[in-house]
Design an enzyme around this catalytic site. Structure first.
Site, PDB file in Angstrom:
ATOM      1  CG  LEU A 240     -12.675  18.997 -23.636  1.00 26.67           C
ATOM      2  CD1 LEU A 240     -11.499  18.655 -24.557  1.00 26.67           C
ATOM      3  CD2 LEU A 240     -13.251  20.169 -24.312  1.00 26.67           C
TER       4      LEU A 240
ATOM      5  CG  PHE B 286     -17.303  26.395 -22.699  1.00 33.23           C
ATOM      6  CD1 PHE B 286     -17.690  27.417 -21.713  1.00 33.23           C
ATOM      7  CD2 PHE B 286     -16.000  26.501 -23.100  1.00 33.23           C
ATOM      8  CE1 PHE B 286     -16.648  28.568 -21.756  1.00 33.23           C
ATOM      9  CE2 PHE B 286     -15.389  27.549 -23.238  1.00 33.23           C
ATOM     10  CZ  PHE B 286     -15.839  28.585 -22.696  1.00 33.23           C
ATOM     11  CB  CYS B 287     -19.501  20.709 -23.151  1.00 30.23           C
ATOM     12  SG  CYS B 287     -20.673  19.337 -23.721  1.00 30.23           S
ATOM     13  N   PRO B 288     -18.366  18.782 -20.250  1.00 26.81           N
ATOM     14  CG  PRO B 288     -18.653  17.081 -18.805  1.00 26.81           C
ATOM     15  CD  PRO B 288     -17.740  17.801 -20.108  1.00 26.81           C
TER      16      PRO B 288
END
Ligand SMILES: Cc1cc2nc3c(=O)[nH]c(=O)nc-3n(C[C@H](O)[C@H](O)[C@H](O)COP(=O)(O)OP(=O)(O)OC[C@H]3O[C@@H](n4cnc5c(N)ncnc54)[C@H](O)[C@@H]3O)c2cc1C
Lengths: 81, 385
Positions: B296, A18-20
């Protein structure tokens, strides 16, 4: 939509990212690749199906294929410039 | 004796060392287990404070403490630079030639910034990814009397994904207070098709950008700087003029990891198993924190939640038992505070399977970040939270 003639140079498994996020994983792979390389991105993020093709068009690369299997998308992109 | 060697005395390395002591104290005291941390400088730096050097009156001296003071006395601290790892012979060599053998190896050498990979970065762009650069940005902001500010990202991945948005919000608030807002335009360049990678966070941040009059440019991955024309150019072929250019510098993993054949060039990120944190399928080599190639956030918080996983796996190996998967599998947990300016903030908490649902920005989460920054030394590295 699969282009059987294209050999995948590199696979990026961005499922659960989800991140990045899968698009950034693709951009990172594109930056690290040579013109003509083909990159397959696995994404479980629903936005990728729209985001990635939009970016590929804006950045001047080629969308080779986009397929959904087992709850995730496989998006294949060729680096053109 | 079982030798555990941890490379890097940052967030991940220090916390892992102290957690290992908690679980293996008796064996260490009996001389059955040896535990060493190798660090380049012997100084532990609290990097999230850099943003506050630029934006909030923080001083570099408050952001650094001797690594020795944070490590349990049972841990041997070796100050030196790692030059090479020979995984076949289980030996790490320092640049001064000292060899250090290991049975279990933890790679926690973080990331490094490489602004020099973009021409004119050093002379044209400001950033806040070192204490010195953050102090220079402060000077540039103090001198700023209006004009065009462009904030962008010059390479992925980078540390602390929300940081450039936070800086945009904080600068906008500051310029309003200094009566310079009417004379200033602020452009925020997002590398993707929205304000932030995580959709829920983007939904929260986009109206704040609009409300603050910060213009959002999507799909703008900073690629080059034209110093003569004072424009910044994107990988996608667009350009923006600037008077003050603030860019997140490109990041890489450490060179010695590439030289040792453990991490592929040019990124230098270690191929790390998303659940076990083992590197390249080797049962006795682990990575955590910024050094991994996991998709992440490169955040201290990521290292914080990974350290117990590495600890459980090493302890299980030393005790000759199976891994307790409740503690020994990493589920992708990350938790970050997010400043939105005007004394407000929010909290991003997520894992591989659950995107964040940030609460509406309020003063509590802003204060939460301030308190966390102040209490860090007594909590995170020592394994107290
Ligand atoms: C401006 C800014 C804001 C941030 N904000 C946040 C935030 O709000 N929340 C958050 O969670 N994170 C934040 N971070 C990110 C956070 O600081 C890092 O992700 C975190 O420090 C990573 O921990 P690490 O242990 O992997 O690496 P580090 O803490 O960087 O430690 C790596 C260590 O390895 C050592 N080392 C490197 N190479 C060698 C070598 N060859 N030999 C010996 N030693 C070596 C280094 O000296 C260093 O001590 C921010 C970072 C910055 C720059």
């Amino acid at each position: 939509m699969t282009d059987a003639a294209v050999a995948i140079t590199r696979t990026v498994d961005a499922r659960g990212s989800f991140c990045p996020g899968p698009l950034m994983e693709l951009i990172r792979a594109i930056r690290e690749s040579q013109v003509g390389d083909v990159i397959a991105v696995y994404s479980s993020d629903k936005g990728s199906k729209t985001d990635i093709p939009k970016w590929v068009e804006k950045a001047g690369h080629r969308l080779v294929s986009l397929e959904t299997s087992d709850g995730y998308d496989v998006i294949v992109v060729e680096k053109l410039r | 004796m079982q030798r555990i060697l941890i490379l890097g005395g940052g967030v991940g390395g220090t916390l892992t060392a102290n957690l290992l002591v908690k679980k293996l104290r008796a064996r260490i005291d009996r001389g059955e287990v040896g535990l060493s941390v190798v660090d380049l400088t012997g100084q532990h730096v609290y990097q999230p404070g850099f943003m506050y050097i630029a934006m909030g009156g923080e001083r570099a001296a408050n952001l650094q403490r001797p690594e020795r003071s944070l490590l349990d006395k049972r841990v041997t601290l070796v100050i030196g630079e790692v030059a090479r790892i020979d995984v076949d012979h289980q030996v790490v060599t320092l640049t001064d030639g000292r060899p250090l053998g290991y049975d279990q190896l933890v790679l926690a050498t973080g990331s490094r910034i490489v602004p020099e990979t973009i021409e004119h970065f050093d002379t044209e762009a400001q950033h806040f990814y070192t204490a010195e650069a953050a102090a220079r940005l402060r000077v540039a902001l103090d001198r700023f009397a209006g004009g065009r500010i462009v904030i962008g990202i010059a390479g992925m991945p980078y540390k602390c994904p929300p940081a450039p948005l936070e800086v945009a919000f904080l600068i906008e608030a500051e310029l309003r207070q200094r009566d310079l807002r009417d004379r200033t335009t602020i452009d925020y360049c997002s590398p993707i098709g929205r304000a932030f990678t995580i959709e829920s966070v983007s939904e929260m941040a986009t109206p704040i950008l609009a409300e603050k009059g910060i213009e959002l440019h999507t799909f703008f991955n900073v690629e080059a700087i034209d110093a003569e024309r004072k424009v910044v150019q994107s990988l996608e072929g667009e350009e923006l003029p600037y008077d003050l250019l603030i860019l997140v510098p490109p990041h890489k993993g450490q060179q010695f990891l590439m030289d040792s054949g453990l991490a592929p060039a040019p990124g230098g990120w270690l191929p790390t198993d998303r659940a076990t944190l083992q590197v390249g399928g080797r049962p006795n080599v682990y990575a955590l924190g910024d050094a991994t190639d996991l998709p992440l956030s490169k955040a201290g918080s990521t290292a914080h939640f990974e350290a117990p996983v590495v600890t459980e796996r090493i302890v299980a190996a030393i005790e000759g038992r199976g891994v307790d998967h409740k503690h020994g599998d990493y589920l992708g947990k990350v938790m970050c505070f997010f400043e939105v300016g005007d004394g407000k903030g929010t909290l991003l908490q997520f894992d591989y399977n659950h995107p964040p649902r940030p609460p509406k920005p309020n003063q509590i989460w802003h204060l939460g970040k301030i308190v966390f920054n102040k209490t860090y030394w007594h909590t995170v590295p020592k394994g107290r939270v």
